[in-house]
Design an enzyme around this catalytic site. Structure first.
Site, mmCIF file in Angstrom:
data_model
loop_
_atom_site.group_PDB
_atom_site.id
_atom_site.type_symbol
_atom_site.label_atom_id
_atom_site.label_comp_id
_atom_site.label_asym_id
_atom_site.label_seq_id
_atom_site.Cartn_x
_atom_site.Cartn_y
_atom_site.Cartn_z
ATOM 1 N N PHE A 1 5.491 -4.819 -3.032
ATOM 2 C CA PHE A 1 4.243 -4.558 -2.330
ATOM 3 C C PHE A 1 3.290 -5.738 -2.332
ATOM 4 C CE2 PHE A 1 5.809 -0.268 -2.515
ATOM 5 C CZ PHE A 1 5.513 0.167 -1.231
ATOM 6 N N GLU A 2 3.364 -6.590 -3.323
ATOM 7 C CA GLU A 2 2.511 -7.770 -3.323
ATOM 8 C C GLU A 2 3.051 -8.808 -2.339
ATOM 9 O OE1 GLU A 2 -0.410 -8.204 -4.679
ATOM 10 O OE2 GLU A 2 -0.407 -6.376 -5.883
#
Length: 189
Positions: free
Chosen positions: A14-15
């Site tokens: 997700f980053e």
């Protein structure tokens, strides 16, 4: 507890990874796997100097492993109830995203510490806004993934239910015999 590889993969997914400095969606200078370099846009400040040449993905993974420890410690320190590994990983991802103070002050933690495990996902889904108040689809997807992981049971490894019950009975019998011996009672043969 320490974060598992599953938890690290969730955060990394997700980053995302950027080998160069960039401004995140709300305008803060960032690099690697969402590492905040400083608040505000990238503008040549001294804190950016170590990253002027960028970073390799291997360096980013090393930095992720190092930095995630502080967020895992925050989850460990502020959470007053039992967590299994999946719950811990999900909450460490959440903490990594909103910060240690954000986790400490969150309604997620408040509900969890009240023992309301079933309310955790409802609360997580409230944390989908950027600091600008906009709902970010990436945060919606991240919270859904964190909820899924939080609610995923941990399987028993290497033992089925029958074997586990037999071991518990044996432990109980051992305890009963040891107690009788300690009290000086005779044990029938």
């Amino acid at each position: 507890m320490i974060i598992s590889d599953n938890g690290l993969r969730l955060i990394a997914e997700f980053e995302g990874f950027s080998p160069t400095l960039y401004n995140d969606p709300v305008g803060h200078c960032t690099i690697g796997y969402g590492f905040l370099v400083h608040l505000g846009p990238c503008d040549g400040r001294a804190s950016e100097v170590p990253y002027q040449g960028g970073m390799t993905q291997a360096e980013g993974i090393r930095q992720l492993n190092d930095k995630v420890e502080a967020y895992a410690s925050a989850v460990d320190n502020y959470t007053e109830v039992f967590l299994n590994q999946n719950q811990f990983d999900a909450l460490t991802s959440f903490c990594y995203n909103i910060g240690q103070g954000g986790y400490r002050d969150s309604t997620v933690l408040r509900e969890l510490n009240l023992g309301h495990y079933g309310n955790v996902c409802t609360e997580l889904q409230k944390y989908v806004h950027g600091t600008d108040g906009v709902v970010y689809p990436g945060l919606v997807r991240r919270r859904e993934a964190e909820c899924t992981l939080f609610n995923t049971p941990i399987p028993t490894i290497g033992e089925d239910k029958t074997m586990l019950e037999a071991r518990m009975r044996a432990a109980g019998i051992f305890f009963e015999v040891a107690t009788k011996l300690e009290m000086g009672l005779t044990i029938p043969a």
